[in-house]
Design a protein around this motif. Structure first.
Motif, PDB file in Angstrom:
ATOM      1  N   UNK A  34      19.597  44.900 161.434  1.00 52.69           N
ATOM      2  CA  UNK A  34      20.875  45.406 161.945  1.00 52.69           C
ATOM      3  C   UNK A  34      20.670  46.260 163.188  1.00 52.69           C
ATOM      4  N   UNK A  35      19.538  46.984 163.254  1.00 56.09           N
ATOM      5  CA  UNK A  35      19.309  47.890 164.383  1.00 56.09           C
ATOM      6  C   UNK A  35      19.175  47.152 165.708  1.00 56.09           C
ATOM      7  N   UNK A  36      18.879  45.852 165.672  1.00 58.86           N
ATOM      8  CA  UNK A  36      18.762  45.058 166.900  1.00 58.86           C
ATOM      9  C   UNK A  36      20.029  44.259 167.189  1.00 58.86           C
ATOM     10  N   UNK A  37      21.105  44.501 166.418  1.00 55.06           N
ATOM     11  CA  UNK A  37      22.361  43.780 166.613  1.00 55.06           C
ATOM     12  C   UNK A  37      23.300  44.591 167.498  1.00 55.06           C
ATOM     13  N   UNK A  38      24.437  44.014 167.793  1.00 50.50           N
ATOM     14  CA  UNK A  38      25.480  44.694 168.571  1.00 50.50           C
ATOM     15  C   UNK A  38      26.649  45.024 167.658  1.00 50.50           C
ATOM     16  N   UNK A  39      27.306  46.132 167.948  1.00 49.08           N
ATOM     17  CA  UNK A  39      28.451  46.554 167.156  1.00 49.08           C
ATOM     18  C   UNK A  39      29.691  45.768 167.576  1.00 49.08           C
ATOM     19  N   UNK A  40      30.393  45.217 166.582  1.00 46.45           N
ATOM     20  CA  UNK A  40      31.624  44.470 166.828  1.00 46.45           C
ATOM     21  C   UNK A  40      32.660  44.876 165.791  1.00 46.45           C
ATOM     22  N   UNK A  41      33.919  44.600 166.074  1.00 48.52           N
ATOM     23  CA  UNK A  41      35.001  44.924 165.151  1.00 48.52           C
ATOM     24  C   UNK A  41      35.226  43.732 164.233  1.00 48.52           C
ATOM     25  N   UNK A  46      28.747  44.034 162.812  1.00 49.49           N
ATOM     26  CA  UNK A  46      27.610  43.818 163.719  1.00 49.49           C
ATOM     27  C   UNK A  46      27.411  42.314 163.888  1.00 49.49           C
ATOM     28  N   UNK A  47      26.774  41.948 164.985  1.00 49.98           N
ATOM     29  CA  UNK A  47      26.524  40.541 165.291  1.00 49.98           C
ATOM     30  C   UNK A  47      25.269  40.058 164.578  1.00 49.98           C
ATOM     31  N   UNK A 261      32.061  57.213 159.946  1.00 50.12           N
ATOM     32  CA  UNK A 261      33.098  57.705 160.859  1.00 50.12           C
ATOM     33  C   UNK A 261      33.240  56.786 162.068  1.00 50.12           C
ATOM     34  N   UNK A 262      32.121  56.519 162.734  1.00 51.84           N
ATOM     35  CA  UNK A 262      32.154  55.651 163.917  1.00 51.84           C
ATOM     36  C   UNK A 262      32.044  54.167 163.569  1.00 51.84           C
ATOM     37  N   UNK A 263      31.607  53.855 162.356  1.00 53.88           N
ATOM     38  CA  UNK A 263      31.421  52.460 161.918  1.00 53.88           C
ATOM     39  C   UNK A 263      30.502  51.695 162.880  1.00 53.88           C
ATOM     40  N   UNK A 264      29.528  52.411 163.420  1.00 52.40           N
ATOM     41  CA  UNK A 264      28.557  51.797 164.326  1.00 52.40           C
ATOM     42  C   UNK A 264      27.261  51.584 163.548  1.00 52.40           C
ATOM     43  N   UNK A 265      27.222  50.506 162.791  1.00 59.64           N
ATOM     44  CA  UNK A 265      26.071  50.242 161.938  1.00 59.64           C
ATOM     45  C   UNK A 265      24.782  50.000 162.719  1.00 59.64           C
ATOM     46  N   UNK A 266      24.789  49.286 163.831  1.00 58.57           N
ATOM     47  CA  UNK A 266      23.534  49.090 164.568  1.00 58.57           C
ATOM     48  C   UNK A 266      22.899  50.395 165.037  1.00 58.57           C
TER      49      UNK A 266
END
Length: 296
Positions: A34-41, A46-47, A261-266
Motif C-alpha cells: 500500500x505504501x507504494x500506491x497512490x491515494x484515490x477516492x 488506494x490504487x 482522519x485524512x483517509x490517506x492509506x498510502x
C-alpha cells in the motif's frame, strides 16, 4: 534418530513461525504494498500497484512520493523526533526508578519477594485504558494530587500538568515501569552473592563492588527492560491522546490521523513502514546482547 530430532525441532518451531507469518509478515508486506500506491477516492482508498497490460503482462507501478513526503514535510520528521525523544527519556526514567526497586527486591527475603512481585504485577490485572484514565483523575487541575498539595500548603495554586509533555512522561513511566523492573529483578536475582563477598574480603567498598560486579552482570536485564519500554513507548498513542496536548505530536497519533482522519492509506502505510525500520536497530541490538549472554 537424527531425523526424529529434526522433526521434533520443527514441531516446536513451526507454531511460532506460522504465527509470525500470519500476523506479522503478511500484514507487513501488505502495508508495504500500500505504501507504494497512490491515494484515490474509492474503497479501498488506494490504487493497485500490479496491473495487467493489453497483452496480459503484469505491470508494476511504484509511487515513491509517499516516502518522499516523510523527508520533505516537516510534520513527519518532528513526530519521529518527538517520539524518539519521549521514548528515550521515559526509558531512562524507568531505568533510574526501576533499578533500585529491582535491586531491593532481589535482596529481600523470599516471602517478601512474593509480596513485592505481586505489587508489581497487580496493575496488569486492570485495563491499560482504565489505568490511564485513573492517572488523568490524579494529575488534572482539580485532581487528587493538586488537592493534596493545596491542603498541605505546598502550593498556592493548582499545578498545570495535564496536556503537557510532563503528563506524557508521567503516563509512560507509570504504565511501563513494571516492564523495566521485572527483567532487572530476574537478572539481579541470579547473581551469586559470593562474588560480592569476595570483593568485600579483598577490600572493595560496596559502591566499587556494585560498579565492578553487579552493574556489568545486570547489563542483560538493563537491555531487556529498556527495549521492553522503549519500543512500545515510541509508538504510544493512548497516553499522548489522553494526557498530552495538541502540540505533543507522536508518531502513533500521526498514523491515526492519516488512516482515519485524512483517509490517506498510502502515506499512513509509508509512515508505518518507516516506523518499523526505525525499530529494527534497537531490536537487533537487543538480540545481539541476548545471544552473547546465552553464549557466556
Amino acid at each position: 534418530m537424527n531425523r526424529t530430532r529434526h522433526a521434533r525441532r520443527w514441531l516446536i518451531i513451526l507454531p511460532p513461525l506460522l504465527f509470525l507469518l500470519i500476523f506479522f509478515l503478511v500484514p507487513f508486506f501488505y502495508t508495504l504494498k500500500i505504501s507504494f500506491a497512490e491515494s484515490v477516492i474509492r474503497i479501498p482508498p488506494f490504487t493497485d500497484i500490479f496491473t495487467r497490460t493489453a497483452d496480459h503482462r503484469l505491470h508494476l507501478t511504484l509511487d515513491l512520493n509517499n516516502f518522499r513526503r516523510l523527508f520533505t514535510e516537516e510534520v513527519y520528521g518532528l513526530a519521529y523526533l518527538f517520539s524518539l525523544r519521549t521514548a528515550f527519556f521515559s526509558t531512562l526514567t524507568c531505568l533510574l526508578l526501576g533499578y533500585p526497586i529491582a535491586y531491593a527486591m532481589s535482596r529481600a527475603p523470599r516471602a517478601t519477594q512474593k509480596v513485592l512481585l505481586l505489587a508489581i504485577i497487580l496493575p496488569f490485572w486492570t485495563s491499560f485504558l482504565l489505568r490511564v484514565y485513573a492517572l488523568e483523575a490524579v494529575i488534572q487541575n482539580d485532581g487528587i494530587l493538586n488537592m493534596l498539595l493545596l491542603r498541605l500548603g505546598l502550593i498556592s495554586h493548582p499545578l498545570v500538568i495535564m496536556h503537557t509533555n510532563l503528563a506524557i512522561y508521567i503516563g509512560i513511566v507509570y504504565s511501563y515501569l513494571p516492564y523495566m523492573v521485572l527483567p532487572l529483578f530476574a537478572t539481579l536475582q541470579k547473581l551469586d552473592p559470593a562474588l560480592l563477598e569476595a570483593a568485600s574480603d579483598l577490600g572493595s567498598p560496596p559502591w566499587r563492588a556494585f560498579l565492578d560486579i553487579t552493574l556489568p552482570l545486570s547489563l542483560p536485564g538493563i537491555i531487556a527492560g529498556s527495549m521492553l519500554v522503549f519500543i512500545p513507548a515510541v509508538g504510544e498513542f493512548v497516553i499522548p491522546s489522553l494526557l498530552g496536548g495538541p502540540g505533543n505530536l507522536m508518531i502513533g497519533r500521526v498514523l491515526w490521523d492519516e488512516f482515519f482522519t485524512n483517509h490517506d492509506w498510502p502515506v499512513a502505510s509509508a509512515v508505518a513502514i518507516a516506523f518499523v525500520v526505525l525499530l529494527v536497530g534497537p531490536i537487533a541490538i537487543y538480540q545481539y546482547f541476548s545471544a552473547r549472554h546465552l553464549e557466556s
